[in-house]
Every structure is written in C-alpha cells, then in structure tokens.
Design an enzyme around this catalytic site. Structure first.
Site, PDB file in Angstrom:
ATOM      1  N   THR A  13      31.925  10.973   2.701  1.00 32.52           N
ATOM      2  CA  THR A  13      31.334  12.078   1.964  1.00 32.52           C
ATOM      3  C   THR A  13      32.267  12.516   0.852  1.00 32.52           C
ATOM      4  O   THR A  13      33.485  12.304   0.922  1.00 32.52           O
ATOM      5  CB  THR A  13      31.036  13.274   2.892  1.00 32.52           C
ATOM      6  OG1 THR A  13      30.340  14.286   2.154  1.00 32.52           O
ATOM      7  CG2 THR A  13      32.326  13.871   3.450  1.00 32.52           C
ATOM      8  N   ASP A  74      23.883  11.526   7.345  1.00 27.91           N
ATOM      9  CA  ASP A  74      22.770  11.757   6.428  1.00 27.91           C
ATOM     10  C   ASP A  74      21.889  12.804   7.082  1.00 27.91           C
ATOM     11  O   ASP A  74      21.446  12.632   8.221  1.00 27.91           O
ATOM     12  CB  ASP A  74      21.969  10.486   6.132  1.00 27.91           C
ATOM     13  CG  ASP A  74      21.189  10.646   4.836  1.00 27.91           C
ATOM     14  OD1 ASP A  74      21.811  10.914   3.781  1.00 27.91           O
ATOM     15  OD2 ASP A  74      19.951  10.542   4.861  1.00 27.91           O
ATOM     16  N   PHE A 165      26.325  26.102   3.854  1.00 28.28           N
ATOM     17  CA  PHE A 165      26.200  25.358   2.602  1.00 28.28           C
ATOM     18  C   PHE A 165      24.834  24.706   2.578  1.00 28.28           C
ATOM     19  O   PHE A 165      24.091  24.732   3.568  1.00 28.28           O
ATOM     20  CB  PHE A 165      27.327  24.318   2.459  1.00 28.28           C
ATOM     21  CG  PHE A 165      27.387  23.287   3.554  1.00 28.28           C
ATOM     22  CD1 PHE A 165      26.723  22.075   3.414  1.00 28.28           C
ATOM     23  CD2 PHE A 165      28.105  23.516   4.713  1.00 28.28           C
ATOM     24  CE1 PHE A 165      26.774  21.115   4.424  1.00 28.28           C
ATOM     25  CE2 PHE A 165      28.167  22.561   5.727  1.00 28.28           C
ATOM     26  CZ  PHE A 165      27.503  21.365   5.577  1.00 28.28           C
ATOM     27  N   LYS A 188      27.237  28.086  14.963  1.00 27.89           N
ATOM     28  CA  LYS A 188      26.461  27.045  14.280  1.00 27.89           C
ATOM     29  C   LYS A 188      26.860  25.662  14.790  1.00 27.89           C
ATOM     30  O   LYS A 188      26.000  24.805  15.037  1.00 27.89           O
ATOM     31  CB  LYS A 188      26.663  27.129  12.767  1.00 27.89           C
ATOM     32  CG  LYS A 188      25.839  26.090  12.006  1.00 27.89           C
ATOM     33  CD  LYS A 188      26.226  25.998  10.550  1.00 27.89           C
ATOM     34  CE  LYS A 188      25.523  24.821   9.896  1.00 27.89           C
ATOM     35  NZ  LYS A 188      25.975  24.565   8.518  1.00 27.89           N
TER      36      LYS A 188
END
EC number: 3.6.1.66
Length: 207
Positions: A13, A74, A165, A188
């Site tokens: 990434t 992904d 984000f 999260k």
C-alpha cells in the site's frame, strides 16, 4: 498451508492510514511491516473485477519486486441502494479529475457522490451497506493465501468523526450509533471488516 514466520512483511500500500491499521493488527505476531511506498515500489494497475483479484494483483507485484512476503488489502464500500456500488471502484470514486485540482484522492468528494446518488433515488433509497476486505498474502515463489471479511451497516449524512479514513465518516456499523470515524480505533479494530479478515488470517497463519 504455508505460514508466515516472524520478520519483514511488505504491506502493498501507499496509504499511510491503511499501513498504520494493518501494522497494529500484526504487531503482536512479531511481524516487521514496511510499506510498498516506503520501498519505492510502483502501484500496479488494479485491473481485477473483484476484491480478491485486485488484492492478489497487488500482493504478487510487491512480492516479486521486493523478494519478500507481501500482504495486500483490497477493500471497499458497497451500498445496497446503489446496486453494490462503488464496490471494487471505491477508491476510484475518490480520484480527482484534471479540473478538480492536484492529482490524489478526495474522500469527501467520494462520500458526496454516494450521498448524491442516494438522494437522487429519494427517501425510499436503501441505505444499508457493507464494507468488504480481502487480505492476500503472496510469497516471492508465487504461492498465495486469501482471507475475506465483512461488516454491515448503514450510510449516514453528513460525515461525522475524525478518527477514520476513506468512507469511515459516513458508515455506521450495525448495533452502533457512531460512525467508524467516531469509534475509538481499538474498538474499530475489533469489529471492522479488516478485523474479520485478519481474524481468519491469524487463525491460519499464527494459530
């Protein structure tokens, strides 16, 4: 099934937020994570039509270029009322056009596209949605492993929160009133689509 040993792992990434989140999830297992961006590796064209295909493209490219085991993520948002869009084109919806300023991604614009399309449908628009995550590991010799995760929720507007984000500020997971960008990062990490995929990866790779 082949397993990762402790040591260096390339995270395929160039997204600093994604690197931070993945590194935190892998830290307990002795993995030293380094991003493809930090190694100066190019981003391959994501020509797949599924999350699995695109994750494998990125993982294989990073493994070949670095000659190290590589992990690609992904992920994307699928909205029921939009027929599952943006789906694999989640990041593309954030790409600025030439008339919209410097190259890069504008996530507020992307969130606005989702909301605009839902509003165009009207009050009957189905705002249920889900985040998908596929994690693909690739080794330099070509072996691969794939893990899939998902979390369901609802699209809200306007965006709320500064902790996430991407589309996090408009995603409210089922059972919560807070968006992913309002939830504490540790929480999260426990409930997200990425956490779901990581739980499967950890069970197989480090269990």
């Amino acid at each position: 099934m082949r397993r990762l040993g402790s040591g260096k792992l390339v995270i395929a990434t160039h997204n600093a937020g994604k690197l931070k989140e993945i590194s935190a999830l892998l830290a307990p297992y002795g993995m030293e994570c380094i991003s493809a961006g930090a190694l100066g590796l190019p981003e391959p064209a994501e020509t797949g039509t599924t999350f699995v295909e695109n994750a494998l493209i990125k993982a294989r490219a990073a493994a070949q270029a670095s000659q190290l085991p590589s992990l690609a993520d992904d992920s994307g948002l699928s909205v029921t009322g939009l027929g599952g869009r943006p789906g694999v084109y989640t990041a593309d919806w954030a790409e600025r056009q030439w008339f919209e300023g410097e190259p890069g991604r504008d996530w507020y614009m992307a969130m606005g596209k989702v909301e605009g399309m839902l509003q165009a449908i009207g009050l009957e628009a189905d705002r249920s949605c889900w985040f998908s995550c596929v994690l693909a590991i690739a080794w330099p010799d070509g072996e691969t492993a794939v893990y899939e995760g998902r979390v369901d929720g609802t699209c809200t507007w306007p965006p709320r929160g500064l902790k996430g984000f991407g589309y996090d500020p408009v995603f409210v997971p089922n059972g919560s009133t807070l968006t992913f960008a309002e939830i504490d990062p540790d929480e999260k990490h426990r409930i997200s689509h990425r956490a779901d995929a990581f739980a499967k990866l950890v069970a197989e790779q480090f269990g």
